[in-house]
Design an enzyme around this catalytic site. Structure first.
Site, PDB file in Angstrom:
ATOM      1  N   TYR A 177     -26.095 -61.439  23.451  1.00 24.52           N
ATOM      2  CA  TYR A 177     -24.960 -61.164  22.573  1.00 24.52           C
ATOM      3  C   TYR A 177     -23.660 -61.121  23.381  1.00 24.52           C
ATOM      4  O   TYR A 177     -23.454 -60.234  24.207  1.00 24.52           O
ATOM      5  CB  TYR A 177     -25.150 -59.850  21.826  1.00 24.52           C
ATOM      6  CG  TYR A 177     -26.373 -59.807  20.956  1.00 24.52           C
ATOM      7  CD1 TYR A 177     -26.861 -60.944  20.321  1.00 24.52           C
ATOM      8  CD2 TYR A 177     -27.061 -58.608  20.761  1.00 24.52           C
ATOM      9  CE1 TYR A 177     -27.990 -60.898  19.523  1.00 24.52           C
ATOM     10  CE2 TYR A 177     -28.188 -58.551  19.963  1.00 24.52           C
ATOM     11  CZ  TYR A 177     -28.654 -59.693  19.346  1.00 24.52           C
ATOM     12  OH  TYR A 177     -29.768 -59.636  18.562  1.00 24.52           O
TER      13      TYR A 177
ATOM     14  N   HIS B  41     -37.007 -62.139  22.897  1.00 24.93           N
ATOM     15  CA  HIS B  41     -35.960 -62.499  21.950  1.00 24.93           C
ATOM     16  C   HIS B  41     -36.177 -63.894  21.353  1.00 24.93           C
ATOM     17  O   HIS B  41     -36.333 -64.872  22.079  1.00 24.93           O
ATOM     18  CB  HIS B  41     -34.610 -62.459  22.677  1.00 24.93           C
ATOM     19  CG  HIS B  41     -33.425 -62.420  21.768  1.00 24.93           C
ATOM     20  ND1 HIS B  41     -32.136 -62.332  22.238  1.00 24.93           N
ATOM     21  CD2 HIS B  41     -33.317 -62.451  20.417  1.00 24.93           C
ATOM     22  CE1 HIS B  41     -31.296 -62.303  21.224  1.00 24.93           C
ATOM     23  NE2 HIS B  41     -31.983 -62.387  20.103  1.00 24.93           N
TER      24      HIS B  41
END
Length: 316
Positions: free
Chosen positions: A56, A123
């Site tokens: 992110y 992820h």
């Protein structure tokens, strides 16, 4: 705020939890000081689960979150981050090798200013599905590396994340029981798509806790509307825009209905992540979960979405 356990982990988390992707400027630019206040506001008002990733903002979200966490006692929150998906200088990268996963955990702890991570996730495993070794590499390399860190006490629990619940199911079926303790799935338990509910029995059968994310379907269910990069089709965007306009006419923001829907209707889902770097938006979302939902409006909105209900898209 209601608190639920994530599977059998012992982590009792708020049914609304804080996704820190916004701290990395994923959706739009943010002020760092405001993002830090957003984290403090969340924790001060009952949210005790925070999820982030090195991906992110290409490490920025973890860095900003780490500054915020310096000022919060460690026993006031559970912290979740991820391995496998990264990026730098605007370029996305993926590396699900055991070595990189292990290195990534220690790097994340440094950025986050912690010496322990409560939940570590692989992820967006669907990207490894398209790389050499496929999902089997997650089974053979990534997860064993994280399980070893769990054995050493560096991390508390191990999970996997993906947009596609089929991939989550496949991995759980191909690892030793107890390897995967939680899953995180996004955009599949929201007003326009409840596909995740079809998999809850399977996850429960294997003792795997369920984390939902993105109750607004990455902006589809908002007055602002989906951002330009959103992978949804034109028809789905239009249907959700009609639903948002209808809610506005009723004086009931679709964001409120969407958050309430995701957090209040299925206690088998431990928590739902939302993301905002604005302290006032954090307070607004917390107030939503403490108010009763208008089920009549839910039915009307879903009728408006019509044949675009359950329409899917690929991750990007």
């Amino acid at each position: 705020m209601v608190y639920n356990e994530i599977g059998k982990t012992g982590l009792r988390v708020s049914n609304l939890s804080f996704g820190a992707s916004s701290l990395g400027g994923v959706f739009h630019s943010v002020r760092e000081d405001e993002g830090i206040r957003a984290v403090h506001t969340a924790v001060d008002n009952g949210i005790n689960f925070i999820d982030v990733s090195p991906y992110y903002g290409h490490y920025k979200a973890e860095t900003v979150l780490g500054k915020a966490l310096k000022e919060i006692p460690r026993d006031r929150y559970y912290l979740s981050t991820k391995v496998g998906r990264y990026g730098q200088n605007g370029v996305n990268t993926w590396d699900y090798s055991a070595q990189r996963a292990t290195e990534s955990v220690y790097e994340s702890m440094e950025r986050l200013n912690v010496d322990y991570i409560d939940l570590i996730n692989v992820h967006d495993i669907e990207f490894q599905a398209a790389l050499p070794g496929g999902l089997q590499k997650v089974v053979d390399e990534t997860l064993p590396a994280l399980v070893e860190l769990r054995r050493k006490g560096v991390v508390g629990h191990v999970g996997i994340t993906d947009l596609q619940p089929e991939n989550l199911k496949w991995v759980i079926e191909h690892v030793e029981e107890g390897t995967v303790e939680s899953i995180l799935n996004f955009c599949h338990y929201s007003l326009n798509d409840t596909l995740l509910a079809d998999y809850l029995g399977f996850f429960e059968q294997h003792g795997v806790g369920v984390i939902n994310a993105s109750p607004l379907s990455m902006g589809l269910l908002s007055q602002r509307g989906a951002p330009d990069w959103h992978p949804a089709s034109v028809d789905l965007r239009s249907a959700c825009a009609r639903a948002a306009a209808y809610c506005q006419e009723k004086g009931y923001p679709i964001e409120k209905l969407a958050v309430q829907f995701a957090t209040s209707l299925n206690p088998r889902i431990a928590t739902t992540l939302f993301s905002s770097a604005n302290p006032q938006n954090v307070l607004k979302n917390i107030s939503y979960v403490n108010e009763p939902i208008d089920m009549q409006l839910v039915q009307e909105v879903q009728q408006l979405i019509g044949d675009q209900m359950f329409v899917r898209w690929k991750n990007s």
